[in-house]
Design a protein around this motif. Structure first.
Motif: not given
Ligand SMILES: C[S@@+](CC[C@H](N)C(=O)[O-])C[C@H]1O[C@@H](n2cnc3c(N)ncnc32)[C@H](O)[C@@H]1O
Length: 261
Positions: A238-261
């Motif tokens: 969601g728009h107010s959520e982040t994976l920063h400091q939650i998971s190192d398994d993903f990288s951000l590729i768009g607006q709150t869209i993540y792909k596995p590393i």
């Protein structure tokens, strides 16, 4: 509601759902649970807490009363644009034969129906088996989602191109047509518990629910999403959520869209 009642309620809610209820939410909890007290003809929260201990069946109603189910069609529209314009077209180019999508906190269904409209060009394509799984903890919202009936005002958020194609109007309501609905499977699932699914998903939406959890719960859930996501799959939050400091398994590729590393 005494502080002891509130403590009991917030601990039970946390254990059962992962939802954190800080002090400032006491008034909200009070007004949401008052309805249960009235329905059960109980006069104090102390009685209600005891009732919860004595009556395990009440737990479902308790949870349903405490969840926040705010949602709408095409909420955070950029995600659906990405699904349609980037993902669907690349799947078509790759001639992908099987697509699995999961709306993991689907509430009353607007999210999975918006997903379905966005990927509808894949449905009916005999060479591509496409399914959307839509889950939530709250059984009341799942019932509404399954009915596919919404007030006519919901049309404001649904692009014109989809209205004729996928919706029927009846008085002050709209109904999702069967040809769209049949691709979505609604099921109850608590993100906190074990998940029965084994196959990999191409897309997982987990939007506007992580905000209710603490960091430990978020970390555990995101780890489980990683296991169920295909290596080339994507996770949308969601728009107010982040994976920063939650998971190192993903990288951000768009607006709150993540792909596995
Ligand atoms: C605010 S709604 C978000 C709906 C939709 N994803 C959106 O972004 O519009 C949050 C949903 O998360 C669900 N939820 C809360 N805790 C949950 C849990 N532990 N497991 C599964 N769903 C949960 C609630 O029942 C509610 O329907």
């Amino acid at each position: 509601m005494t502080s002891a009642d509130f403590r009991f309620i917030r601990e039970l809610a946390y254990r059962q759902t992962g939802i954190v209820l800080p002090e400032r939410k006491q008034h909200m909890v009070y007004s949401r649970l008052c309805r249960r007290l009235r329905a059960l003809k109980l006069t104090t929260f102390k009685e209600y807490c005891q009732y919860l201990l004595d009556t395990p069946d009440e737990l479902g109603q308790f949870i349903n009363a405490l969840t926040t189910n705010l949602t709408s069609f095409f909420r955070e529209k950029h995600h659906f644009d990405y699904l349609k314009n980037t993902l669907v077209s690349s799947w078509q180019q790759q001639q992908k034969r099987r697509i699995r999508i999961w709306s993991s906190a689907c509430s009353t269904g607007e999210e999975p129906y918006s997903m379905a409209m966005s990927v509808a060009s894949l449905f009916g394509n005999a060479s591509c088996d496409t399914k959307i799984l839509a889950t939530d903890l709250d059984t009341n919202v799942l019932q509404k989602a399954q009915s596919g009936v919404y007030p006519i005002e919901a049309l404001e958020n649904i692009p014109n191109e989809y209205q004729e194609k996928f919706l029927m109007r009846s008085g002050s309501q709209i109904k999702i047509k069967d040809k769209l609905q049949q691709h979505i499977h609604f099921k109850q699932l608590n993100l906190l518990n074990d998940w029965p699914m084994q196959g990999k998903f191409d897309v997982i939406f987990c939007r506007n629910v992580l905000i209710y959890f603490d960091n430990d719960t978020k970390t555990q859930i995101i780890r489980k999403f990683r296991r169920l996501l295909a290596d080339d799959g994507l996770l949308f939050i969601g728009h107010s959520e982040t994976l920063h400091q939650i998971s190192d398994d993903f990288s951000l590729i768009g607006q709150t869209i993540y792909k596995p590393i």
